[in-house]
Design a protein around this motif. Structure first.
Motif, PDB file in Angstrom:
ATOM      1  N   ASN A 138      -1.414  83.032 -13.756  1.00  8.07           N
ATOM      2  CA  ASN A 138      -2.242  84.250 -13.755  1.00  8.07           C
ATOM      3  C   ASN A 138      -3.711  83.946 -14.057  1.00  8.07           C
ATOM      4  O   ASN A 138      -4.434  84.782 -14.587  1.00  8.07           O
ATOM      5  N   LEU A 139      -4.140  82.726 -13.725  1.00  9.96           N
ATOM      6  CA  LEU A 139      -5.544  82.342 -13.872  1.00  9.96           C
ATOM      7  C   LEU A 139      -6.068  81.829 -12.546  1.00  9.96           C
ATOM      8  O   LEU A 139      -5.334  81.223 -11.763  1.00  9.96           O
ATOM      9  N   SER A 140      -7.353  82.051 -12.321  1.00 10.10           N
ATOM     10  CA  SER A 140      -8.051  81.396 -11.213  1.00 10.10           C
ATOM     11  C   SER A 140      -9.439  81.012 -11.707  1.00 10.10           C
ATOM     12  O   SER A 140      -9.979  81.634 -12.622  1.00 10.10           O
ATOM     13  N   PHE A 141      -9.995  79.951 -11.104  1.00  9.49           N
ATOM     14  CA  PHE A 141     -11.298  79.442 -11.543  1.00  9.49           C
ATOM     15  C   PHE A 141     -12.192  79.244 -10.335  1.00  9.49           C
ATOM     16  O   PHE A 141     -11.739  78.830  -9.272  1.00  9.49           O
ATOM     17  N   GLU A 142     -13.465  79.553 -10.522  1.00 10.67           N
ATOM     18  CA  GLU A 142     -14.458  79.387  -9.467  1.00 10.67           C
ATOM     19  C   GLU A 142     -15.657  78.622 -10.002  1.00 10.67           C
ATOM     20  O   GLU A 142     -16.060  78.820 -11.156  1.00 10.67           O
ATOM     21  N   GLN A 143     -16.213  77.772  -9.143  1.00 13.57           N
ATOM     22  CA  GLN A 143     -17.460  77.096  -9.491  1.00 13.57           C
ATOM     23  C   GLN A 143     -18.620  77.917  -8.947  1.00 13.57           C
ATOM     24  O   GLN A 143     -18.710  78.173  -7.742  1.00 13.57           O
ATOM     25  N   ARG A 144     -19.518  78.356  -9.818  1.00 20.23           N
ATOM     26  CA  ARG A 144     -20.727  79.067  -9.417  1.00 20.23           C
ATOM     27  C   ARG A 144     -21.851  78.725 -10.383  1.00 20.23           C
ATOM     28  O   ARG A 144     -21.621  78.564 -11.584  1.00 20.23           O
ATOM     29  N   ASP A 145     -23.041  78.633  -9.865  1.00 24.57           N
ATOM     30  CA  ASP A 145     -24.221  78.461 -10.700  1.00 24.57           C
ATOM     31  C   ASP A 145     -24.583  79.835 -11.241  1.00 24.57           C
ATOM     32  O   ASP A 145     -25.138  80.674 -10.534  1.00 24.57           O
ATOM     33  N   LEU A 146     -24.275  80.072 -12.514  1.00 25.55           N
ATOM     34  CA  LEU A 146     -24.481  81.397 -13.101  1.00 25.55           C
ATOM     35  C   LEU A 146     -25.938  81.680 -13.423  1.00 25.55           C
ATOM     36  O   LEU A 146     -26.256  82.753 -13.932  1.00 25.55           O
ATOM     37  N   TYR A 147     -26.821  80.723 -13.118  1.00 23.65           N
ATOM     38  CA  TYR A 147     -28.251  80.960 -13.316  1.00 23.65           C
ATOM     39  C   TYR A 147     -28.990  81.151 -11.997  1.00 23.65           C
ATOM     40  O   TYR A 147     -30.196  81.377 -11.992  1.00 23.65           O
ATOM     41  N   LYS A 148     -28.285  81.061 -10.887  1.00 22.29           N
ATOM     42  CA  LYS A 148     -28.932  81.164  -9.582  1.00 22.29           C
ATOM     43  C   LYS A 148     -28.574  82.494  -8.928  1.00 22.29           C
ATOM     44  O   LYS A 148     -27.430  82.714  -8.529  1.00 22.29           O
ATOM     45  N   GLU A 149     -29.556  83.375  -8.816  1.00 25.26           N
ATOM     46  CA  GLU A 149     -29.390  84.671  -8.163  1.00 25.26           C
ATOM     47  C   GLU A 149     -28.128  85.397  -8.633  1.00 25.26           C
ATOM     48  O   GLU A 149     -27.272  85.771  -7.823  1.00 25.26           O
ATOM     49  N   PRO A 150     -27.991  85.632  -9.939  1.00 25.27           N
ATOM     50  CA  PRO A 150     -26.776  86.302 -10.420  1.00 25.27           C
ATOM     51  C   PRO A 150     -26.630  87.723  -9.881  1.00 25.27           C
ATOM     52  O   PRO A 150     -25.526  88.235  -9.767  1.00 25.27           O
ATOM     53  N   ALA A 202     -29.677  87.755 -29.316  1.00 25.25           N
ATOM     54  CA  ALA A 202     -30.411  88.979 -29.643  1.00 25.25           C
ATOM     55  C   ALA A 202     -31.183  89.504 -28.442  1.00 25.25           C
ATOM     56  O   ALA A 202     -31.218  90.711 -28.181  1.00 25.25           O
ATOM     57  N   ARG A 203     -31.802  88.602 -27.696  1.00 20.46           N
ATOM     58  CA  ARG A 203     -32.522  89.005 -26.481  1.00 20.46           C
ATOM     59  C   ARG A 203     -31.581  89.678 -25.491  1.00 20.46           C
ATOM     60  O   ARG A 203     -31.880  90.756 -24.956  1.00 20.46           O
ATOM     61  N   ASP A 204     -30.422  89.053 -25.249  1.00 22.47           N
ATOM     62  CA  ASP A 204     -29.476  89.605 -24.287  1.00 22.47           C
ATOM     63  C   ASP A 204     -28.829  90.886 -24.801  1.00 22.47           C
ATOM     64  O   ASP A 204     -28.506  91.793 -24.018  1.00 22.47           O
ATOM     65  N   ALA A 205     -28.632  90.977 -26.120  1.00 19.28           N
ATOM     66  CA  ALA A 205     -28.087  92.207 -26.707  1.00 19.28           C
ATOM     67  C   ALA A 205     -29.023  93.383 -26.461  1.00 19.28           C
ATOM     68  O   ALA A 205     -28.580  94.501 -26.151  1.00 19.28           O
ATOM     69  N   ALA A 206     -30.321  93.146 -26.587  1.00 18.41           N
ATOM     70  CA  ALA A 206     -31.292  94.222 -26.348  1.00 18.41           C
ATOM     71  C   ALA A 206     -31.200  94.723 -24.911  1.00 18.41           C
ATOM     72  O   ALA A 206     -31.297  95.929 -24.641  1.00 18.41           O
ATOM     73  N   THR A 207     -30.999  93.818 -23.963  1.00 18.92           N
ATOM     74  CA  THR A 207     -30.870  94.216 -22.560  1.00 18.92           C
ATOM     75  C   THR A 207     -29.597  95.023 -22.340  1.00 18.92           C
ATOM     76  O   THR A 207     -29.605  96.070 -21.678  1.00 18.92           O
ATOM     77  N   LEU A 208     -28.479  94.556 -22.883  1.00 14.83           N
ATOM     78  CA  LEU A 208     -27.219  95.273 -22.712  1.00 14.83           C
ATOM     79  C   LEU A 208     -27.290  96.675 -23.313  1.00 14.83           C
ATOM     80  O   LEU A 208     -26.762  97.638 -22.735  1.00 14.83           O
ATOM     81  N   CYS A 209     -27.944  96.812 -24.457  1.00 14.68           N
ATOM     82  CA  CYS A 209     -28.005  98.102 -25.137  1.00 14.68           C
ATOM     83  C   CYS A 209     -29.031  99.049 -24.511  1.00 14.68           C
ATOM     84  O   CYS A 209     -28.771 100.247 -24.351  1.00 14.68           O
ATOM     85  N   SER A 210     -30.195  98.532 -24.152  1.00 16.36           N
ATOM     86  CA  SER A 210     -31.263  99.404 -23.665  1.00 16.36           C
ATOM     87  C   SER A 210     -31.131  99.742 -22.187  1.00 16.36           C
ATOM     88  O   SER A 210     -31.532 100.835 -21.753  1.00 16.36           O
ATOM     89  N   ARG A 211     -30.551  98.849 -21.399  1.00 15.13           N
ATOM     90  CA  ARG A 211     -30.516  99.059 -19.950  1.00 15.13           C
ATOM     91  C   ARG A 211     -29.146  99.407 -19.398  1.00 15.13           C
ATOM     92  O   ARG A 211     -29.045  99.975 -18.307  1.00 15.13           O
ATOM     93  N   HIS A 212     -28.089  99.061 -20.135  1.00 16.77           N
ATOM     94  CA  HIS A 212     -26.749  99.253 -19.573  1.00 16.77           C
ATOM     95  C   HIS A 212     -25.840 100.121 -20.429  1.00 16.77           C
ATOM     96  O   HIS A 212     -24.634 100.210 -20.148  1.00 16.77           O
ATOM     97  N   ILE A 251     -27.452  87.142 -16.054  1.00 14.20           N
ATOM     98  CA  ILE A 251     -26.193  87.881 -15.956  1.00 14.20           C
ATOM     99  C   ILE A 251     -26.344  89.287 -16.524  1.00 14.20           C
ATOM    100  O   ILE A 251     -25.962  90.280 -15.891  1.00 14.20           O
ATOM    101  N   VAL A 252     -26.890  89.402 -17.728  1.00  9.62           N
ATOM    102  CA  VAL A 252     -26.961  90.725 -18.352  1.00  9.62           C
ATOM    103  C   VAL A 252     -27.981  91.634 -17.657  1.00  9.62           C
ATOM    104  O   VAL A 252     -27.844  92.863 -17.703  1.00  9.62           O
ATOM    105  N   GLU A 253     -28.987  91.057 -16.981  1.00  8.47           N
ATOM    106  CA  GLU A 253     -29.915  91.880 -16.215  1.00  8.47           C
ATOM    107  C   GLU A 253     -29.182  92.651 -15.124  1.00  8.47           C
ATOM    108  O   GLU A 253     -29.572  93.764 -14.760  1.00  8.47           O
ATOM    109  N   HIS A 254     -28.131  92.057 -14.576  1.00  4.24           N
ATOM    110  CA  HIS A 254     -27.400  92.656 -13.459  1.00  4.24           C
ATOM    111  C   HIS A 254     -25.984  93.048 -13.876  1.00  4.24           C
ATOM    112  O   HIS A 254     -25.058  92.984 -13.073  1.00  4.24           O
ATOM    113  N   PHE A 255     -25.836  93.482 -15.112  1.00  4.18           N
ATOM    114  CA  PHE A 255     -24.495  93.713 -15.636  1.00  4.18           C
ATOM    115  C   PHE A 255     -23.809  94.929 -15.026  1.00  4.18           C
ATOM    116  O   PHE A 255     -22.602  95.111 -15.183  1.00  4.18           O
ATOM    117  N   GLU A 256     -24.564  95.757 -14.334  1.00  5.29           N
ATOM    118  CA  GLU A 256     -23.927  96.910 -13.691  1.00  5.29           C
ATOM    119  C   GLU A 256     -22.911  96.470 -12.645  1.00  5.29           C
ATOM    120  O   GLU A 256     -22.004  97.242 -12.273  1.00  5.29           O
TER     121      GLU A 256
END
Length: 452
Positions: free
Chosen positions: A355-367, A415-425, A392-397
Motif C-alpha cells: 500500500n505504498l508507492s514512491f516517486e522521484q521528483r525535484d520538490l524545489y523545481k516548479e512545485p 516559522a517562515r513556512d508556518a506563516a505562509t500556511l496560516c496567512s495564505r491557506h 511547496i507551501v506557496e502552492h499548498f492549495e
C-alpha cells in the motif's frame, strides 16, 4: 596599489556578566557596556555568569570570543563529561545542564515563530532520547601529523582549520552487540592506529562511521589505492571489531564494500513491525531512539484512520512512509534523490508492504506545476532539509489536506513556512515543540501540527 590587509586587533582579556545565548549557543556580551565598542559572542559561557573572556575573531558586526575563566557560574552549569570538550567542535553545550539545553531550544523555536507573527496554540512536550552515545552517523577527519608521530582522528576543532586529536567520543553510538557495544568511543583511538599502519596513511583524509541496530560500517576516503598489505590490515581490523569497511576512491558513486555482498545496514521500528535497510552513506536520522519516538509522535499527531490516504513529501528511504502505511490505507512518498527512492521501494518490498508507492521528483523545481499522484489526500507529512519547503507551501492549495505535520531541522524555515500556511491557506498552528535530536549542541529539530 593593492588593498592593505587589515590587521587583527591585539585583544586583551575582559570581564563581564553575560546575557542570553545566540543561535550557536554562545553567550552574548552587549556592546556599549564599560566602553565596549562591539558585541561579543562568547563560547563556553552561560546566561547570567560572570566571566573573564578573550575576543579571538571578527564575525561581521560582532566579535567571536572564548571563555578564559568562569568567575561566578550559573546554576545550569555542569562539568563536561568529555576530556576533549572545549577543543573538539562536535559539541557546544556540554557545559550546560541537559534540561536547560532543551529549554533553550524550545525558546529558540517559539522566538522564531513570534518573529513571523505566528504562535502555536499548544506547546508540545520536548521529545528526548539518550544524552550520551546517541550519534549513529559521524564524519571524522584523519590527518597524519609527523610532529605527533600519529594519525589524528576526530571531528573538526572549534577552529575549523584543524582536526581534534581525540582518544574517545562520548556521543558516538554503535551496534547493540559486538566488541564496541560497551564503549563505541574507543573506536577512534583504534582508527588512529589502523590508519597510521597503512602505506596510504597520508592519503586517507576522512572516515564516515555509520551504525545500524546490529552492524557497524566505516567508509574510508582513499586518495590512493591501498596496497595488498593495507587490504590485509583492513580485513583484520574489520574481523577484530566485527564491522564492515567500505572504500571511497572518488565520489559517492564509487563507494564499495571491501567484502562483496554486504552493502546494507538495518534499523528497526518495532512499534510498526518494519525494518529498513540503508547504505552507510545514505541519509538517516542521526539519533535512533529519538527517531523512533519522533515517528510515533508524527503518527499520533496525524490521527490516522484505516481509510486515510497520506502524502509523504521529502520521504527519503521511507523512514516515515513505512510506519504510516501500517496505519493508513495508502501512502505516496515523494523524494528528489533517485537512490533514496530506490531504497524506499526496496524497503517496502522487503517488508511485504503493497500500500505504498514512491516517486522521484525535484520538490524545489516548479512545485506549483505538480500534479500530485493519487490525490486528494487526507493527511500530509513534510520533512524537508534545512532550506525548508517554501515552494511547496506557496502552492499548498493543490494539496489542501485538513491535517498537516511538518518535521523541521531548521526552526527559522519552519516559522517562515508556518506563516505562509496560516496567512495564505487558512491553517492554524495547532501545536509545535522541539525534539532533542542532537544533545550537547545548539541544533534545533522541531515538529509542528497544522489544522484547518
Amino acid at each position: 596599489m593593492g588593498r592593505r590587509r587589515r590587521r587583527k586587533p591585539k585583544w586583551v582579556p575582559e570581564r563581564a556578566i553575560v546575557g542570553e545565548l545566540d543561535r550557536r549557543g554562545r553567550a552574548v556580551v552587549a556592546a556599549g557596556e564599560d566602553g565596549r565598542p562591539r558585541e561579543a559572542h562568547v563560547d563556553g559561557a552561560l546566561p547570567g555568569e560572570s566571566i573573564e573572556y578573550l575576543r579571538c575573531d571578527r564575525e561581521g558586526p560582532v566579535d567571536a570570543a572564548r571563555t578564559l575563566e568562569v568567575l561566578e557560574p550559573a546554576p545550569d552549569r555542569v562539568a563536561a563529561r568529555c576530556p576533549h570538550y572545549g577543543v573538539c567542535g562536535g559539541c557546544s553545550l556540554m557545559h550546560m545542564d541537559p534540561d536547560a539545553q532543551v529549554a533553550f531550544k524550545q525558546a529558540t523555536l517559539l522566538a522564531d515563530f513570534a518573529s513571523h507573527g505566528v504562535e502555536p496554540e499548544r506547546v508540545l512536550p520536548a521529545l528526548r532520547g539518550p544524552t550520551w552515545r546517541y550519534r549513529r552517523r559521524a564524519r571524522l577527519g584523519a590527518k597524519l601529523v609527523p610532529g605527533k608521530g600519529k594519525v589524528v582522528v576526530g571531528f573538526r576543532e572549534k577552529d575549523r582549520r584543524f582536526i581534534a586529536d581525540l582518544s574517545t567520543c562520548e556521543i558516538l553510538a554503535g551496534p547493540a552487540q559486538g566488541p564496541l557495544a560497551d564503549d563505541p568511543g574507543r573506536l577512534i583511538s583504534a582508527l588512529s592506529e589502523l590508519i597510521g599502519s597503512l602505506s596510504i596513511a597520508a592519503r586517507t583524509p576522512q572516515i564516515e562511521v555509520s551504525a545500524g541496530d546490529r552492524e557497524l560500517a566505516l567508509v574510508l576516503r582513499v586518495l590512493d589505492p591501498p596496497s595488498a598489505e593495507d587490504l590485509d590490515r583492513l580485513r583484520a581490523f574489520a574481523a577484530q571489531y566485527e564491522l564492515r569497511i567500505f572504500l571511497q576512491p572518488k565520489g559517492l558513486d564509487t563507494v564499495a564494500p571491501l567484502e562483496t555482498g554486504r552493502e546494507l545496514l538495518h534499523y528497526g521500528l518495532p512499534d510498526f513491525e518494519v525494518e529498513l535497510g540503508f547504505r552507510p552513506t545514505d541519509f538517516v536520522q542521526i539519533n535512533a531512539p529519538l527517531n523512533r519516538a519522533m515517528i510515533a509522535r508524527v503518527v499520533e499527531l496525524l490521527e490516522l484512520e484505516a481509510d486515510h490516504r497520506v502524502l509523504d513529501l521529502f520521504c527519503g528511504l521511507g523512514n516515515f512512509s513505512l510506519a504510516l502505511a501500517r496505519r493508513a490505507a495508502q501512502v505516496v512518498g515523494v523524494e528528489g534523490d533517485a537512490a533514496l527512492v530506490e531504497r524506499a521501494q526496496a524497503n517496502a518490498a522487503a517488508n511485504a508492504m503493497t500500500n505504498l508507492s514512491f516517486e522521484q521528483r525535484d520538490l524545489y523545481k516548479e512545485p506549483g506545476a505538480f500534479e500530485w499522484p493519487g490525490g486528494p489526500f487526507d493527511r500530509v507529512l513534510l520533512d524537508p532539509p534545512r532550506s525548508g519547503a517554501a515552494g511547496i507551501v506557496e502552492h499548498f492549495e493543490a494539496i489542501a489536506a485538513p491535517r498537516v505535520v511538518y518535521v523541521a531541522c531548521s526552526p527559522e524555515t519552519l516559522a517562515r513556512d508556518a506563516a505562509t500556511l496560516c496567512s495564505r491557506h487558512g491553517y492554524r498552528l495547532a501545536a509545535a515543540g522541539v525534539m532533542d535530536m542532537f544533545p550537547h549542541t545548539a541544533h534545533v529539530e522541531s515538529i509542528a501540527l497544522f489544522e484547518r
